[in-house]
Scaffold this active site. Structure first.
Site, PDB file in Angstrom:
ATOM      1  CB  CYS A 107      11.175 -45.666  -6.376  1.00 33.40           C
ATOM      2  SG  CYS A 107      12.056 -44.212  -7.556  1.00 33.40           S
ATOM      3  CD  GLU A 133      11.702 -44.499  -2.870  1.00 28.59           C
ATOM      4  OE1 GLU A 133      12.874 -45.405  -2.854  1.00 28.59           O
ATOM      5  OE2 GLU A 133      11.635 -43.776  -3.853  1.00 28.59           O
ATOM      6  CE  LYS A 171      14.133 -48.251  -4.347  1.00 35.35           C
ATOM      7  NZ  LYS A 171      14.393 -47.189  -4.307  1.00 35.35           N
TER       8      LYS A 171
END
Length: 569
Positions: free
Chosen positions: A139, A37, A103
């Site tokens: 994540c 990330e 994300k």
């Protein structure tokens, strides 16, 4: 999975690392390589994200990398910009950015502040690589059972790639692995979890990237606390066979509404024809509790020192266990040749403390010296005598000695360019058993989040690992003392550390009230005193140097209490 150690803000250096690992992946015949990330910017970039040029530079780096990475499909974490900025992953293939995932779940708790900077993404992303469909997520996305990975799997993804910057704390590996195994079984997909490694200010990223198959079995795991290129061949046919037998999945797929919530990018057969010899995936061994804490402390110390450009560190030795542990960690992290130690006795220091400090330094091989503080202390007492008006000595005179030592450490730091490592532990920092501008003076607090009992465990661990007494046994058995007045011990002021550490775990890490502490059986007078000490010491902790997080709740970003606080419960 390219488990790399990035540096926040070093876009050029991070891009070079990405390019290098992409080349290594291509040389072993990989079809896809996955990076952590925000690999381009480093994690967490914090308020660098408020600088428009920083965003532009990182975007330019991604498109430059796309032109340089041609032999393998790569998933690279970066910051995307449209009307807002996004925590994103670029899918790079064939000299171009073929797709971008943004994300969708932004963590905003503990050490995370992503809502402060990023907009949430609106759609999941699948990419087709050869005959395989791969879902890309970031994540936090995978911690939610019905998150984007669920949509990706129902939309045909046999592999779920999840890129991460997941910081370390004790016990976190087991939690991650259990969650990922559950997701792999629920989605009936291979889960590829690529984690960052390295130290960034107070955070340590432990790596330990993982691949789990559709049955939740661990196929591969990267090394702990070091860079690694984790290579595995995935059995996509096994995923297909499992899904054919699952009638529940067919009903879910038939109900999937394609309303723009899933984007699919076909990379048009981007699978390598030539292949080198297949490699069996490696599962790096799990570490014991003390071994992993030591690894985190060493990596956090080494990266803080080296990423900030220091060549050498300085530790003030007292003859006690805390400073001994810090010196041992620093020597393990940097090599003893980059560690200087100094002993600073006063009239209250026992001769044995100096002898033990010298033995420790000799055992480690550090450059060691003694600088006495009594002449300076006398000058202070003489200067202040008319002002103090014959008042009896108290903690004021004790703190003067500690502050003289802090001044000496900082003078050596200024003169030689050394970074001072402070030696206070979490138990002391919790209750304010430390002198502001004295033993708290320095640049980095190695054991700031290590409770006192764990300090002793780690000291014995390092001795066992070395097969000899690096830290003399007498240091581990003598009563802890600041040696600032005759006959002083820590327990003159504090409850026994066994009691104190239990109290602090409940009050600081679990946020229990005083009433709850009493219900757990703690003595009212002791518990009340500890609560008062913790609450009134917040102003000290705000002025302490950064230190390495190793518990689930560390002081600083994890626990944000007001200094001015009228609540007494």
């Amino acid at each position: 999975m390219a488990q790399i150690n990035t540096c926040v803000g070093d876009i050029r250096g991070n891009a070079a690392r990405i390019r290098d690992y992409a080349s290594r992946a291509a040389r072993v015949g990989a079809d896809m390589v996955v990076f952590p990330e925000l690999a381009v910017t480093g994690y967490p970039p914090e308020d660098l994200l408020l600088k428009p040029k920083f965003i532009s530079d990182n975007i330019e780096a991604v498109f430059t990398l796309a032109c340089q990475i041609e032999a393998v499909t790569a998933v690279i974490g970066f910051v995307d910009r449209r009307d807002y900025i996004y925590n994103a992953a670029a899918v790079v293939q064939g000299g171009r950015v073929a797709g971008i995932y943004r994300k969708m779940f932004l963590p905003n708790y503990g050490v995370f502040d992503e809502e402060r900077y990023f907009q949430r993404g609106a759609a999941a992303l699948n990419v087709v690589v050869g005959d395989t469909t791969v879902g890309v997520s970031i994540c936090e996305d995978i911690w939610y059972p019905e998150g984007p990975a669920a949509v990706q799997a129902l939309g045909g993804a046999e592999v779920i790639v999840n890129i991460n910057a997941s910081p370390y704390h004790m016990g976190k590996l087991a939690t991650r692995e259990e969650m990922l195994a559950t997701r792999a079984m629920d989605y009936e997909a291979v889960v590829v979890y690529c984690n960052l490694v390295g130290g960034q200010d107070e955070l340590v990223f432990d790596g330990r990237s993982m691949i789990l198959d559709e049955e939740g079995r661990l196929l591969a795991r990267g090394a702990a606390f070091e860079e690694d290129l984790v290579i595995a061949d995935l059995d996509i046919e096994a995923v297909a066979r499992k899904r054919l037998r699952d009638t529940r999945r067919r009903s879910k797929v038939s109900g999937l509404v394609r309303d723009g919530g899933l984007e699919v990018v076909d990379l048009h057969g981007a699978v390598r024809e030539e292949r080198k010899r297949r490699q069996a995936p490696v599962i790096a061994p799990a570490l014991g509790r003390l071994e992993e804490v030591a690894g985190a402390l060493e990596l956090g110390t080494r990266d803080y020192v080296e990423k900030n450009g220091f060549g050498r560190v300085l530790v003030g030795l007292s003859g006690g266990v805390d400073s001994a542990l810090v010196a041992v960690v620093a020597s393990a992290a940097l090599g003893a040749g980059r560690v200087s130690t100094v002993y600073m006795p006063s009239r209250y220091s026992s001769p044995r403390s100096g002898e033990l400090a010298s033995v420790l330094a000799a055992n480690l091989g550090t450059s060691h010296r003694t600088v006495a503080v009594d002449d300076i202390f006398d000058a202070y007492l003489k200067t202040l005598a008319p002002v103090f008006e014959d008042r009896p000595p108290d903690v004021t005179e004790e703190n003067i000695q500690a502050r003289i030592r802090g001044n000496i450490l900082m003078a050596l730091s200024n003169k030689f360019g050394w970074l001072v490592l402070t030696t206070g532990n979490k138990s002391e920092m919790s209750v304010g058993y430390a002198t502001l501008y004295g033993d708290m003076a320095g640049g980095f607090a190695v054991i700031k989040d290590v409770p006192k009992r764990l300090v002793y465990e780690l000291a014995r661990f390092y001795n066992e690992r070395a097969g000899r007494e690096l830290i003399p046994e007498e240091i581990l058995t003598r009563a802890p003392s600041a040696e600032l007045r005759p006959g002083q011990t820590d327990q003159d002021t504090l409850p026994p550390y066994d009691v104190l550490d239990d109290l602090l775990r409940h009050y600081v890490e679990e946020d229990r009230s005083l009433d709850e502490l009493l219900a757990l059986g703690f003595d009212r007078e002791v518990a009340s005193a500890v609560v008062r000490m913790v609450d009134r010491s917040e102003y000290k902790r705000r002025q302490a140097p950064p230190g390495i997080k190793i518990t689930p709740k560390a002081f600083g970003k994890d626990r944000r209490m007001p200094i001015t606080n009228g609540y007494g419960g």
